[in-house]
Design an enzyme around this catalytic site. Structure first.
Site, short mmCIF file in Angstrom:
data_model
loop_
_atom_site.label_atom_id
_atom_site.label_comp_id
_atom_site.label_asym_id
_atom_site.label_seq_id
_atom_site.Cartn_x
_atom_site.Cartn_y
_atom_site.Cartn_z
N ARG A 27 -33.71 94.42 -170.79
CA ARG A 27 -34.01 92.99 -170.87
C ARG A 27 -33.03 92.27 -171.79
O ARG A 27 -32.59 91.15 -171.49
CB ARG A 27 -35.44 92.79 -171.37
CG ARG A 27 -36.50 92.75 -170.27
CD ARG A 27 -36.53 94.01 -169.48
NE ARG A 27 -37.49 93.97 -168.38
CZ ARG A 27 -37.66 94.97 -167.55
NH1 ARG A 27 -36.95 96.10 -167.68
NH2 ARG A 27 -38.53 94.89 -166.56
N ASP B 224 -51.42 81.52 -171.91
CA ASP B 224 -50.56 82.70 -171.91
C ASP B 224 -49.30 82.36 -172.68
O ASP B 224 -48.95 81.18 -172.83
CB ASP B 224 -50.22 83.13 -170.48
CG ASP B 224 -49.86 84.61 -170.39
OD1 ASP B 224 -50.71 85.41 -169.96
OD2 ASP B 224 -48.74 84.96 -170.78
#
Length: 288
Positions: A43, A152
């Site tokens: 990532r 979230d």
């Protein structure tokens, strides 16, 4: 057997990975152990390429000092896991409509709000499941102003939640009559949740580790925070639970995931059994 190293990836030193992991932990409460090194490296490499950073030092400088925080959000979206489906661990939803909501309703006049909060809500399956269970399972739902919030840390999943389009896997636990009531075909393989339910949930970005994000959530009657704290260490878990405690109204309830033990995190709550599940109640004013 160890994983093969992708020769296209930049090589990060253990010190660089430790520096990044500590930074990410401070900002999110999520701790990556060495077992996650390859996942983190991939990532990081993806974002370094996207930002045309020549080295980890260049990228990390951008990450730390960018005023907008956009790059940190990009990484958060890549590094958080969003695995969910409708009616997951539905024994807690059944406890909500058969025990928790009736108990809350007895203590307040008709027409007053009852506030529920789902975090992390991922792509929306949990808060929409809550809404469906209340509509189908609580005969006093029309007597109160039901407020459902979904939050979230990942902006991408919030966009999907607002869109309300789901594949077959997300709906695999729903009975045919529930699908007919609340969903319509969307294209060949997908389903879209009805407009009424999409309008019934207010979605927002919230980082549980950031007090500025959570301070606007006060007086919640029920909080679902399931399968998030397993990604935290002991200190982050205690801080998160204390934050959720502050967000609850006196007498409010906190629902955790089945593998998350409150006894190891906090003594602030009272354990309550409802049917097949145990939830955690904030004491009322009289018990303070």
């Amino acid at each position: 057997m160890s994983a093969l190293v992708d020769p296209r990836l930049p090589v990060f030193t253990p010190e660089e990975l430790a520096t990044f992991s500590e930074f990410f932990y401070r900002h999110t409460g999520i701790l990556f152990t060495s077992r996650k090194d390859y996942f983190v490296e991939r990532r990081l490499a993806e974002r370094m390429e996207a930002t045309r950073s020549a080295s980890f030092a260049d990228y990390f400088t951008r990450l730390r000092f960018q005023p907008s925080g956009e790059e940190l959000q990009n990484l958060v979206n890549l590094l958080t896991v969003n695995e969910t489906y409708f009616y997951r661990e539905d024994y807690q939803f059944k406890a909500l409509v058969s025990g928790i909501l009736p108990e809350l309703a007895r203590a307040r006049p008709r027409g007053t709000p009852i506030s529920l909060w789902s975090l992390p809500c991922s792509t929306g399956e949990e808060p929409y499941s809550i809404a469906m269970q209340i509509l189908d399972g609580w005969d006093r739902a029309d007597e109160f102003e039901i407020e459902i919030h979904g939050s979230d840390i990942d902006t991408r999943v919030l966009a999907e939640a607002r869109r309300g389009v789901y594949g077959e896997r997300a709906l695999h636990r729903l009975a045919p009559d529930v699908r007919r009531r609340y969903f319509a075909r969307h294209g060949t393989d997908d389903w879209r949740i009805c407009e009424e339910l999409r309008q019934s949930v207010e979605f927002s970005i919230v980082n549980l580790a950031n007090p500025l994000d959570t301070r606007r959530f006060r007086g919640m009657d029920v909080i679902f925070c399931r399968n998030l704290l397993i990604y935290f260490d002991d200190l982050s878990r205690r801080k998160a639970v204390e934050t959720l405690y502050d967000c609850l109204a006196p007498g409010g309830f906190l629902c955790l995931g089945h593998s998350e033990s409150m006894s190891r995190m906090s003594s602030l709550f009272t354990a309550r059994a409802f049917g097949e599940t145990v939830v955690h109640q904030k004491p009322t004013q009289a018990e303070y």
